[in-house]
Design a protein around this motif. Structure first.
Motif, PDB file in Angstrom:
ATOM      1  N   TYR A  15       1.057   8.772 -10.923  1.00  0.00           N
ATOM      2  CA  TYR A  15       1.588   8.392  -9.606  1.00  0.00           C
ATOM      3  C   TYR A  15       0.918   7.166  -8.978  1.00  0.00           C
ATOM      4  O   TYR A  15       1.577   6.204  -8.604  1.00  0.00           O
ATOM      5  N   LEU A  16      -0.394   7.183  -8.864  1.00  0.00           N
ATOM      6  CA  LEU A  16      -1.061   6.150  -8.072  1.00  0.00           C
ATOM      7  C   LEU A  16      -1.236   4.822  -8.784  1.00  0.00           C
ATOM      8  O   LEU A  16      -1.597   3.824  -8.152  1.00  0.00           O
ATOM      9  N   SER A  17      -0.983   4.771 -10.088  1.00  0.00           N
ATOM     10  CA  SER A  17      -1.030   3.473 -10.775  1.00  0.00           C
ATOM     11  C   SER A  17       0.125   2.582 -10.320  1.00  0.00           C
ATOM     12  O   SER A  17       0.065   1.354 -10.457  1.00  0.00           O
ATOM     13  N   ASN A  18       1.163   3.185  -9.758  1.00  0.00           N
ATOM     14  CA  ASN A  18       2.251   2.441  -9.135  1.00  0.00           C
ATOM     15  C   ASN A  18       1.744   1.874  -7.811  1.00  0.00           C
ATOM     16  O   ASN A  18       1.387   2.621  -6.896  1.00  0.00           O
ATOM     17  N   LYS A  19       1.697   0.560  -7.703  1.00  0.00           N
ATOM     18  CA  LYS A  19       1.092  -0.072  -6.523  1.00  0.00           C
ATOM     19  C   LYS A  19       1.810   0.292  -5.234  1.00  0.00           C
ATOM     20  O   LYS A  19       1.194   0.397  -4.170  1.00  0.00           O
ATOM     21  N   ASN A  20       3.106   0.475  -5.301  1.00  0.00           N
ATOM     22  CA  ASN A  20       3.849   0.859  -4.107  1.00  0.00           C
ATOM     23  C   ASN A  20       3.425   2.249  -3.626  1.00  0.00           C
ATOM     24  O   ASN A  20       3.214   2.475  -2.425  1.00  0.00           O
ATOM     25  N   ASN A  21       3.278   3.178  -4.555  1.00  0.00           N
ATOM     26  CA  ASN A  21       2.816   4.525  -4.200  1.00  0.00           C
ATOM     27  C   ASN A  21       1.410   4.488  -3.629  1.00  0.00           C
ATOM     28  O   ASN A  21       1.104   5.128  -2.622  1.00  0.00           O
ATOM     29  N   SER A  22       0.544   3.744  -4.305  1.00  0.00           N
ATOM     30  CA  SER A  22      -0.843   3.641  -3.862  1.00  0.00           C
ATOM     31  C   SER A  22      -0.940   3.045  -2.466  1.00  0.00           C
ATOM     32  O   SER A  22      -1.700   3.530  -1.618  1.00  0.00           O
ATOM     33  N   LYS A  23      -0.154   2.015  -2.209  1.00  0.00           N
ATOM     34  CA  LYS A  23      -0.186   1.366  -0.898  1.00  0.00           C
ATOM     35  C   LYS A  23       0.282   2.317   0.194  1.00  0.00           C
ATOM     36  O   LYS A  23      -0.326   2.403   1.263  1.00  0.00           O
ATOM     37  N   LYS A  24       1.361   3.050  -0.068  1.00  0.00           N
ATOM     38  CA  LYS A  24       1.909   3.964   0.940  1.00  0.00           C
ATOM     39  C   LYS A  24       0.948   5.102   1.270  1.00  0.00           C
ATOM     40  O   LYS A  24       0.766   5.465   2.425  1.00  0.00           O
ATOM     41  N   VAL A  25       0.352   5.673   0.247  1.00  0.00           N
ATOM     42  CA  VAL A  25      -0.439   6.880   0.419  1.00  0.00           C
ATOM     43  C   VAL A  25      -1.904   6.587   0.765  1.00  0.00           C
ATOM     44  O   VAL A  25      -2.538   7.345   1.498  1.00  0.00           O
ATOM     45  N   CYS A  26      -2.423   5.467   0.290  1.00  0.00           N
ATOM     46  CA  CYS A  26      -3.869   5.254   0.334  1.00  0.00           C
ATOM     47  C   CYS A  26      -4.366   4.183   1.296  1.00  0.00           C
ATOM     48  O   CYS A  26      -5.577   4.128   1.554  1.00  0.00           O
ATOM     49  N   THR A  27      -3.517   3.310   1.795  1.00  0.00           N
ATOM     50  CA  THR A  27      -4.021   2.211   2.621  1.00  0.00           C
ATOM     51  C   THR A  27      -3.346   2.160   3.986  1.00  0.00           C
ATOM     52  O   THR A  27      -2.281   2.743   4.199  1.00  0.00           O
ATOM     53  N   THR A  28      -3.976   1.453   4.895  1.00  0.00           N
ATOM     54  CA  THR A  28      -3.458   1.324   6.254  1.00  0.00           C
ATOM     55  C   THR A  28      -4.005   0.040   6.877  1.00  0.00           C
ATOM     56  O   THR A  28      -4.596  -0.804   6.205  1.00  0.00           O
ATOM     57  N   HIS A  29      -3.806  -0.106   8.190  1.00  0.00           N
ATOM     58  CA  HIS A  29      -4.355  -1.242   8.931  1.00  0.00           C
ATOM     59  C   HIS A  29      -4.774  -0.747  10.306  1.00  0.00           C
ATOM     60  O   HIS A  29      -4.376   0.340  10.737  1.00  0.00           O
ATOM     61  N   TYR A  30      -5.581  -1.542  10.979  1.00  0.00           N
ATOM     62  CA  TYR A  30      -6.065  -1.176  12.313  1.00  0.00           C
ATOM     63  C   TYR A  30      -5.867  -2.337  13.267  1.00  0.00           C
ATOM     64  O   TYR A  30      -5.925  -3.503  12.861  1.00  0.00           O
ATOM     65  N   PRO A  55     -11.127  14.700 -14.172  1.00  0.00           N
ATOM     66  CA  PRO A  55      -9.897  14.640 -14.972  1.00  0.00           C
ATOM     67  C   PRO A  55      -8.631  14.594 -14.118  1.00  0.00           C
ATOM     68  O   PRO A  55      -7.650  13.957 -14.505  1.00  0.00           O
ATOM     69  N   GLY A  56      -8.676  15.250 -12.965  1.00  0.00           N
ATOM     70  CA  GLY A  56      -7.518  15.224 -12.082  1.00  0.00           C
ATOM     71  C   GLY A  56      -7.238  13.845 -11.525  1.00  0.00           C
ATOM     72  O   GLY A  56      -6.071  13.471 -11.314  1.00  0.00           O
ATOM     73  N   ILE A  57      -8.288  13.082 -11.293  1.00  0.00           N
ATOM     74  CA  ILE A  57      -8.120  11.712 -10.801  1.00  0.00           C
ATOM     75  C   ILE A  57      -7.441  10.861 -11.870  1.00  0.00           C
ATOM     76  O   ILE A  57      -6.501  10.092 -11.587  1.00  0.00           O
ATOM     77  N   THR A  58      -7.887  11.001 -13.106  1.00  0.00           N
ATOM     78  CA  THR A  58      -7.241  10.264 -14.203  1.00  0.00           C
ATOM     79  C   THR A  58      -5.754  10.599 -14.278  1.00  0.00           C
ATOM     80  O   THR A  58      -4.901   9.709 -14.402  1.00  0.00           O
ATOM     81  N   LYS A  59      -5.454  11.883 -14.152  1.00  0.00           N
ATOM     82  CA  LYS A  59      -4.062  12.330 -14.270  1.00  0.00           C
ATOM     83  C   LYS A  59      -3.209  11.825 -13.115  1.00  0.00           C
ATOM     84  O   LYS A  59      -2.086  11.345 -13.318  1.00  0.00           O
ATOM     85  N   ILE A  60      -3.717  11.896 -11.892  1.00  0.00           N
ATOM     86  CA  ILE A  60      -2.900  11.506 -10.749  1.00  0.00           C
ATOM     87  C   ILE A  60      -2.667   9.988 -10.726  1.00  0.00           C
ATOM     88  O   ILE A  60      -1.620   9.512 -10.273  1.00  0.00           O
ATOM     89  N   TYR A  61      -3.615   9.225 -11.258  1.00  0.00           N
ATOM     90  CA  TYR A  61      -3.385   7.776 -11.370  1.00  0.00           C
ATOM     91  C   TYR A  61      -2.381   7.479 -12.488  1.00  0.00           C
ATOM     92  O   TYR A  61      -1.517   6.618 -12.323  1.00  0.00           O
ATOM     93  N   ASP A  62      -2.487   8.198 -13.579  1.00  0.00           N
ATOM     94  CA  ASP A  62      -1.524   7.985 -14.667  1.00  0.00           C
ATOM     95  C   ASP A  62      -0.104   8.307 -14.222  1.00  0.00           C
ATOM     96  O   ASP A  62       0.845   7.588 -14.560  1.00  0.00           O
TER      97      ASP A  62
END
Length: 574
Positions: free
Chosen positions: A548-563, A539-546
Motif C-alpha cells: 500500500y504505502l509504496s504508492n506515493k499517492n497513498n503515502s501522501k494521503k495517509v502519512c503527511t500533512t501541512h501546518y 515484518p508488518g512494515i515491510t508488508k504494508i509498504y509492499d
C-alpha cells in the motif's frame, strides 16, 4: 547532599538538604493534608491545610514551605492544628459548589478525600460560586469554575505550558478568581496539564466515552480501537495495579470484551511514522538543511502554530501515529477485509486531551473523511470498562492477534516517553545511512528522567546533534537557540507534557516524578523484551509498504500533512 534526621510525630525520619517538612512526610507515608502542593509547581501556601507545630516555634507553620533542619521535631496533629484545618476546609468548600455525587473526580479528589477524613460542615458558609460559568476549550477541556478553589495550580502550570498563561488569576469581587483569557494573544494548547494539577476536579476532559458506549451496545457500526504506546503502562493504575504495570495484552483483550470489533496497537503506526520521518530527516541531513522539529505531539504543534508561527517550516510533515493508524484502518485495512469504511468507527485511546483536538483538524482529513472518529483519554477508557463491569486486573489475555496492525516493534512502543521518538528514529536513520544496525540500540542519555536530553550521534563520517525536550517551559530555551542558529541541531523531539505522553493530560491522576518515571522505565522494559526492536525490521512494515504505502499517492494521503498559523481557538461558556 547533606542528610540528617528529623522527628515527625515521634517517628525518626531521614531528610535531605533543602527538603520541606511536607516532602519528608510524604516520602515516609506520614499524612499531612495538602491541596495546593504539587512537585511540578512552586510552593505558594494557598490552601493553608498543611499546618504543623514545630518544637521551639510559636504558632502553626505551613509544612509545604518550611525546610527541614537537623533534629527538628514536628507534630502534625493537635487540637489547634485540627481546628485550623476544619476552618480552612469550610472556607475552601465555600468556593466549591457541591457536585460530589456526580463528579467524575470524586474517587480521587483531594478535597472530597479530606472532607470524608475530617467531617466538617459543607454548608456553613454561602456557596460563593454557585452561579459561576462552565467553559469549554475547543473539543478537549471543560472548566467548571463553580468548583474552582482558587489554588492557582492550574494557572501556574498553564503559564509554564503557554506564553504567559491562558488560564490566569483575575481580580474580582471575590478578591480574585481563575478565568480563561479572552485576550487574542493567549490561547489554550489543549495539553490538559491544568487537569492533571487541579486538586478538586474543576478541570476535566470533554467526555466522549458515553457516545462510544452507545455504539458498542447497539452494534450499528464496527467499532475499532487503537491504543497509544503510553497507555499500556498507565491504565493499570485505575484498577489498583502497581504503578507502571505493563498491561498490553490484558488491555487489548478487555477492549474486545466490551464489544469492539477489533483492537489495534497504535505503536505499529508509530513504526510507520519512523519510516516516513526518518526519510525526511535523512533528506535534510544530506542537503545540509535546517533543523527538523517533531510533530507527533498536537499540543506542541498548536503551540508552534499560535505562539511561534515562524517555526512552522521546521515541523516535520509526517502525521502523528494516531492519525496514520486511523487512515490505515479506513483506507488499507477495511478494503483488504471487504469492509465499507463508512461502517467503521475508529476510536483512539490516548494519554492526551490534545489528541481530541488533533482528530478534528481538517488538514488531517483524508478525502474529506476523519481518520479518527472519537478520542478517549486513559481515564475515559477506565470508566468505560467499569460501566461494562470489566476489571482490567482480572482479565486474561486472548491469543496474540496476527494482524499486522496489531504488531509493532519495540521502537514503536517507546514513543510514549520523552526521548522515545528520537531514539526510535535514530535506530532506523542509522541503518538507512550505513546499511547496518547499531551495535547498541539504546541511547541511555535519552532514557534519563530529565526535562532536556542532548545527544550527539556519530553516523558514518558525520555526527548529528539531537535533543529531546518535555514540557513547553523547557523547549522555550531550545527555541531561542534555533532562532539564533537553525542548524544547531538536526532533530528536536518535543513533547508538551512532563515526561512525555506517560505524563499526558489524559492519564490517571495523580501524577508525580516517581509515577512518570516508573511508567517510562516499563516502556523501555517492554521494548527490551521485543523480538523486533527497530521499525525498519518490523515484518508488518515491510508488508504494508509492499501492498500500500509504496504508492506515493497513498503515502501522501495517509502519512503527511501541512501546518499554518492559527488564530485563537473556540471558547464557549454556559
Amino acid at each position: 547532599m547533606q542528610k540528617f534526621t528529623i522527628s515527625i510525630n515521634d517517628i525518626e525520619c531521614k531528610a535531605n538538604e533543602n527538603e520541606t517538612i511536607l516532602q519528608v512526610a510524604q516520602r515516609e507515608n506520614i499524612f499531612i493534608p495538602a491541596l495546593c502542593y504539587h512537585c511540578d509547581l512552586t510552593i505558594h501556601e494557598s490552601c493553608r491545610l498543611c499546618m504543623v507545630e514545630i518544637e521551639g516555634l510559636n504558632g502553626l507553620r505551613p509544612s509545604c514551605s518550611i525546610k527541614a533542619t537537623p533534629e527538628m521535631r514536628v507534630r502534625t496533629s493537635s487540637p489547634e492544628i485540627d481546628k485550623a484545618m476544619r476552618i480552612n476546609l469550610e472556607l475552601l468548600f465555600a468556593q466549591h459548589k457541591d457536585k460530589c455525587a456526580t463528579c467524575d473526580r470524586r474517587e480521587n479528589c483531594k478535597l472530597h478525600e479530606l472532607i470524608n477524613k475530617h467531617p466538617v460542615s459543607t454548608v456553613k458558609y454561602d456557596d460563593r460560586k454557585k452561579n459561576h460559568k462552565k467553559y469549554q476549550f475547543g473539543p478537549s477541556i471543560v472548566f467548571d469554575s463553580s468548583k474552582c478553589i482558587n489554588c492557582e495550580d492550574c494557572s501556574e502550570m498553564c503559564a509554564k505550558q503557554t506564553d504567559g498563561g491562558f488560564l490566569r488569576p483575575r481580580e474580582s469581587k471575590y478578591n480574585f478568581e481563575v478565568c480563561p483569557s479572552h485576550d487574542k494573544e493567549h490561547d489554550c494548547i489543549y495539553c490538559g496539564q491544568c487537569i492533571m494539577h487541579c486538586p478538586v476536579g474543576a478541570l476535566t476532559e470533554k467526555t466522549d466515552y458515553p457516545e462510544v458506549k452507545k455504539l458498542l451496545e447497539n452494534k450499528s457500526k464496527k467499532v475499532i480501537f487503537q491504543i497509544a504506546p503510553a497507555i499500556r503502562t498507565s491504565i493499570g493504575e485505575e484498577f489498583d495495579l502497581p504503578v507502571g504495570t505493563i498491561v498490553t495484552d490484558k488491555l487489548l483483550s478487555a477492549i474486545k470484551k466490551i464489544g469492539a470489533y477489533k483492537a489495534f496497537d497504535a505503536s505499529f503506526a508509530a513504526d510507520v511514522t519512523i519510516i516516513e520521518e526518518g526519510r525526511e530527516l535523512i533528506e535534510k541531513i544530506q542537503a545540509g538543511g535546517d533543523v527538523m522539529l517533531s510533530s507527533c505531539c498536537p499540543a506542541w504543534v498548536k503551540y508552534v502554530e499560535f505562539y511561534e508561527p515562524e517555526l512552522i517550516p521546521y515541523l516535520t510533515t509526517v502525521r502523528s501515529p494516531q492519525i496514520i493508524m486511523g487512515g490505515l484502518i479506513k483506507k488499507y485495512w477495511a478494503p483488504k477485509h471487504h469492509l465499507d469504511p463508512k461502517e467503521i468507527v475508529v476510536v483512539s485511546i490516548m494519554p492526551c486531551t490534545a489528541k481530541k483536538f488533533e482528530a478534528t483538524r481538517r488538514e488531517l482529513f483524508i478525502d474529506g473523511t476523519k481518520p479518527v472518529d472519537f478520542v478517549l483519554t486513559t481515564r475515559e477508557l477506565a470508566k468505560l470498562f467499569k460501566e461494562f463491569d470489566v476489571n482490567l486486573a482480572d482479565i486474561e489475555a486472548n491469543e496474540k492477534d496476527n494482524d499486522i496492525l496489531a504488531n509493532p516493534s519495540g521502537a514503536g512502543e517507546i514513543f510514549g516517553t520523552s526521548g522515545g521518538v528520537l531514539e526510535a528514529a535514530l535506530r532506523t536513520v542509522y541503518h538507512e545511512l550505513t546499511g547496518k544496525n547499531l551495535a547498541n540500540l539504546e541511547f541511555h542519555q535519552l532514557h534519563q528522567y530529565k526535562n532536556t536530553k542532548h545527544a550527539t550521534v556519530k553516523i558514518g563520517e558525520s555526527s548529528i546533534r539531537v535533543v529531546a525536550v518535555n514540557g513547553i517551559e523547557n523547549v522555550k530555551k531550545i527555541i531561542e537557540e534555533i532562532k539564533r542558529d537553525p542548524k544547531r541541531y538536526q532533530y528536536v523531539e518535543v513533547m508538551a507534557c512532563p515526561g512525555g505522553c506517560i505524563g499526558g493530560g489524559g492519564q490517571p491522576i495523580p501524577t508525580t516524578h516517581e509515577i512518570r518515571q516508573a511508567r517510562a522505565n516499563n516502556l523501555y522494559h517492554s521494548d527490551w523484551q521485543h523480538e523486533c526492536r527497530t521499525s525498519h525490521e518490523n515484518p508488518g512494515i515491510t508488508k504494508i509498504y509492499d501492498e500500500y504505502l509504496s504508492n506515493k499517492n497513498n503515502s501522501k494521503k495517509v502519512c503527511t500533512t501541512h501546518y499554518i498559523p492559527k488564530n485563537k481557538g473556540k471558547l464557549t461558556s454556559k
